[in-house]
Design a protein around this motif. Structure first.
Motif, PDB file in Angstrom:
ATOM      1  N   PHE A 196      10.465 -11.093 -60.228  1.00 53.26           N
ATOM      2  CA  PHE A 196      10.235 -10.106 -60.157  1.00 53.26           C
ATOM      3  C   PHE A 196       9.542 -10.409 -58.777  1.00 53.26           C
ATOM      4  N   LEU A 197       9.017 -11.998 -58.851  1.00 58.19           N
ATOM      5  CA  LEU A 197       7.948 -12.623 -57.691  1.00 58.19           C
ATOM      6  C   LEU A 197       9.452 -13.130 -56.750  1.00 58.19           C
ATOM      7  N   GLU A 198      10.394 -13.629 -57.611  1.00 54.73           N
ATOM      8  CA  GLU A 198      12.241 -14.235 -56.941  1.00 54.73           C
ATOM      9  C   GLU A 198      11.881 -13.359 -56.038  1.00 54.73           C
ATOM     10  N   ASP A 199      12.329 -11.675 -56.531  1.00 52.31           N
ATOM     11  CA  ASP A 199      13.055 -10.812 -55.996  1.00 52.31           C
ATOM     12  C   ASP A 199      11.740 -10.314 -54.605  1.00 52.31           C
ATOM     13  N   LEU A 200      10.566 -10.723 -54.485  1.00 52.94           N
ATOM     14  CA  LEU A 200       9.637 -10.170 -53.934  1.00 52.94           C
ATOM     15  C   LEU A 200       9.886 -11.464 -52.813  1.00 52.94           C
ATOM     16  N   LYS A 201       9.984 -12.638 -53.290  1.00 50.45           N
ATOM     17  CA  LYS A 201      10.409 -13.814 -52.602  1.00 50.45           C
ATOM     18  C   LYS A 201      11.278 -14.012 -51.421  1.00 50.45           C
ATOM     19  N   THR A 202      12.343 -13.137 -52.033  1.00 54.81           N
ATOM     20  CA  THR A 202      13.892 -13.148 -51.004  1.00 54.81           C
ATOM     21  C   THR A 202      13.780 -11.842 -50.539  1.00 54.81           C
ATOM     22  N   GLY A 203      12.782 -11.138 -50.837  1.00 50.42           N
ATOM     23  CA  GLY A 203      13.447  -9.386 -50.041  1.00 50.42           C
ATOM     24  C   GLY A 203      14.371  -8.372 -50.643  1.00 50.42           C
ATOM     25  N   ARG A 204      14.588  -9.185 -51.451  1.00 52.61           N
ATOM     26  CA  ARG A 204      15.117  -7.699 -52.975  1.00 52.61           C
ATOM     27  C   ARG A 204      14.605  -7.325 -52.845  1.00 52.61           C
TER      28      ARG A 204
ATOM     29  N   LYS B 225      -8.983 -11.146 -73.789  1.00 54.41           N
ATOM     30  CA  LYS B 225      -9.874 -12.798 -73.922  1.00 54.41           C
ATOM     31  C   LYS B 225      -8.492 -13.072 -72.504  1.00 54.41           C
ATOM     32  N   GLU B 226      -7.695 -12.506 -72.737  1.00 56.71           N
ATOM     33  CA  GLU B 226      -6.519 -13.131 -71.594  1.00 56.71           C
ATOM     34  C   GLU B 226      -5.649 -11.309 -71.393  1.00 56.71           C
ATOM     35  N   ARG B 227      -5.335 -11.275 -70.466  1.00 52.88           N
ATOM     36  CA  ARG B 227      -4.406 -10.158 -69.518  1.00 52.88           C
ATOM     37  C   ARG B 227      -2.933 -10.373 -68.323  1.00 52.88           C
ATOM     38  N   ALA B 228      -1.852  -9.899 -69.113  1.00 53.36           N
ATOM     39  CA  ALA B 228      -1.160 -10.731 -68.165  1.00 53.36           C
ATOM     40  C   ALA B 228       0.268  -9.663 -67.541  1.00 53.36           C
ATOM     41  N   VAL B 229       0.551  -9.412 -66.704  1.00 54.46           N
ATOM     42  CA  VAL B 229       1.442  -8.133 -66.330  1.00 54.46           C
ATOM     43  C   VAL B 229       2.607  -9.142 -67.190  1.00 54.46           C
ATOM     44  N   SER B 230       3.904  -9.116 -68.297  1.00 55.85           N
ATOM     45  CA  SER B 230       4.878  -9.462 -68.217  1.00 55.85           C
ATOM     46  C   SER B 230       6.232  -9.043 -68.389  1.00 55.85           C
ATOM     47  N   ARG B 231       6.487  -7.722 -67.306  1.00 58.45           N
ATOM     48  CA  ARG B 231       7.208  -6.607 -66.556  1.00 58.45           C
ATOM     49  C   ARG B 231       6.791  -6.627 -65.573  1.00 58.45           C
ATOM     50  N   VAL B 232       7.801  -5.888 -65.001  1.00 58.42           N
ATOM     51  CA  VAL B 232       7.426  -4.876 -63.693  1.00 58.42           C
ATOM     52  C   VAL B 232       8.468  -4.154 -64.220  1.00 58.42           C
ATOM     53  N   ILE B 233       8.660  -2.974 -65.037  1.00 57.39           N
ATOM     54  CA  ILE B 233       9.519  -1.951 -64.982  1.00 57.39           C
ATOM     55  C   ILE B 233       9.907  -1.499 -63.843  1.00 57.39           C
ATOM     56  N   GLU B 234       9.011  -0.879 -62.863  1.00 58.40           N
ATOM     57  CA  GLU B 234       9.563   0.120 -61.814  1.00 58.40           C
ATOM     58  C   GLU B 234       8.572   0.673 -61.152  1.00 58.40           C
ATOM     59  N   PRO B 235       9.090   0.338 -59.554  1.00 58.99           N
ATOM     60  CA  PRO B 235       7.776   1.450 -58.479  1.00 58.99           C
ATOM     61  C   PRO B 235       8.093   2.960 -58.730  1.00 58.99           C
ATOM     62  N   SER B 236       7.573   4.039 -59.177  1.00 56.45           N
ATOM     63  CA  SER B 236       8.043   5.123 -59.604  1.00 56.45           C
ATOM     64  C   SER B 236       8.775   5.433 -58.234  1.00 56.45           C
ATOM     65  N   ASP B 237       8.390   5.138 -56.978  1.00 56.22           N
ATOM     66  CA  ASP B 237       8.769   6.028 -55.788  1.00 56.22           C
ATOM     67  C   ASP B 237       9.746   4.946 -54.759  1.00 56.22           C
ATOM     68  N   ARG B 238      10.462   3.981 -55.673  1.00 58.68           N
ATOM     69  CA  ARG B 238      11.423   2.975 -54.996  1.00 58.68           C
ATOM     70  C   ARG B 238      12.570   3.931 -54.314  1.00 58.68           C
ATOM     71  N   GLY B 239      12.612   3.010 -52.656  1.00 58.17           N
ATOM     72  CA  GLY B 239      13.936   4.196 -52.448  1.00 58.17           C
ATOM     73  C   GLY B 239      14.030   4.941 -51.474  1.00 58.17           C
TER      74      GLY B 239
ATOM     75  N   PHE C 195       6.614   1.879 -44.572  1.00 58.54           N
ATOM     76  CA  PHE C 195       6.492   0.717 -43.966  1.00 58.54           C
ATOM     77  C   PHE C 195       6.101  -0.442 -45.121  1.00 58.54           C
ATOM     78  N   LEU C 196       7.212  -1.340 -45.321  1.00 64.12           N
ATOM     79  CA  LEU C 196       6.381  -2.765 -46.110  1.00 64.12           C
ATOM     80  C   LEU C 196       6.108  -3.714 -45.522  1.00 64.12           C
ATOM     81  N   LEU C 197       6.018  -4.035 -46.530  1.00 62.24           N
ATOM     82  CA  LEU C 197       4.965  -5.294 -46.189  1.00 62.24           C
ATOM     83  C   LEU C 197       6.156  -6.992 -46.799  1.00 62.24           C
ATOM     84  N   PRO C 198       6.144  -7.779 -45.822  1.00 61.68           N
ATOM     85  CA  PRO C 198       7.091  -8.422 -45.720  1.00 61.68           C
ATOM     86  C   PRO C 198       6.457  -9.735 -46.756  1.00 61.68           C
TER      87      PRO C 198
END
Length: 294
Positions: free
Chosen positions: A233-241, A270-284, A288-291
């Motif tokens: 997800f972070l890589e897709d965010l970086k490349t703009g996908r 003791k620790e909490r992490a996002v292991s997977r982003v499944i879906e922004p529910s309103d994608r598409g 206005f997008l944050l670059p």
């Protein structure tokens, strides 16, 4: 100073509970509540007054009165009420400290003026102590022992609203586990990793291809932080996908892994992490997008 609370018995369809079983279970419940009260304040005395019963399955609606206390306050009766509700929810070992704190804040915001973080933590600390099997342990176990005698009773819970079905019912299959007198988990079970999916609202992202803490909100509960570890997800965010919609209230579905440790019979995160982003529910939808970072 009083609060309403109901002991809810979930019955098999078309069946009625045995009166003697219900009476003995109710007496054990009342004993457990009184012992929990004295754990908060040794000088405290409370009385459970039966208001009425509701057959829906069967709800014993009561008024929880603070008769006497060394330092009478609404905090004492609130702490006791929340402690009883959480005890008759999930198994005490399943409550992590931050979940208890969230439950305390949600209850106070629902019924009173919002408490400060320090005040909520004081109550949460006391509630955590009430959930220990050693507090009113025999009375708690006796209640489940009595309920187990009647096959018509398929579950039990507690509610703040007379006659209302609780959101969480302890099923009959869990009664034997509630009869255990163990105060802490077995030596090999002091740490665990819990994975679950949540529908959350994004509060603040960190738009870098790095493991940083994002902030979210789940339902009406307070905001929480979790380290973003979905590198795809972070890589897709970086490349703009993928771009994060720039507007309040963005809904997402994420998988969270929580590393927890059993301390004094209560699971603390003791620790909490996002292991997977499944879906922004309103994608598409047009946004206005944050670059993404270049």
């Amino acid at each position: 100073m009083s609060e309403t609370i109901s002991l809810y018995l979930d019955l098999e369809p078309g069946q009625s509970a045995d009166l003697e079983v219900v009476a003995r279970a109710a007496l054990s419940w009342a004993t457990a509540v009184r012992e929990m009260a004295t754990h908060i304040d040794p000088m405290c005395e409370v009385r459970l007054e039966l208001i009425n019963g509701t057959k829906s399955s069967l709800s014993l609606n009561a008024c929880l009165d603070l008769v006497r206390s060394a330092a009478p306050s609404r905090k004492t009766i609130k702490t006791l009420l929340i402690g009883v509700l959480l005890w008759l929810g999930r198994h005490p070992f399943d409550w992590a400290y931050d979940q208890v704190l969230d439950a305390v804040k949600a209850h106070l915001e629902d019924r009173d003026a919002p408490a400060s973080d320090a005040e909520a933590r004081v109550i949460a600390d006391q509630v955590v102590s009430l959930l220990k099997p050693s507090v009113a342990g025999e009375a708690k176990r006796q209640m489940f022992r009595e309920l187990e005698r009647d096959p018509a009773i398929r579950g039990v819970g507690a509610s703040r609203e007379p006659g209302a079905r609780p959101a969480r019912i302890i099923p009959r299959s869990e009664f034997p586990a509630r009869l255990s007198g163990t105060d802490v988990a077995a030596e090999g079970d002091l740490r665990r990793t819990v994975t679950a999916e949540y529908d959350v609202v994004l509060v603040s992202p960190v738009l870098k291809d790095a493991e940083r803490r994002w902030r979210f909100q789940h339902g009406a509960l307070p905001e929480f932080g979790a380290t973003m570890r979905d590198h795809e997800f972070l890589e897709d965010l970086k490349t703009g996908r993928i771009a994060v919609p720039m507007r309040p209230g963005l809904k997402m579905r994420i998988e969270i892994q929580s590393k927890e440790e059993n301390i004094g019979g209560v699971w603390e995160v003791k620790e909490r992490a996002v292991s997977r982003v499944i879906e922004p529910s309103d994608r598409g939808q047009p946004q206005f997008l944050l670059p993404a970072e270049q």
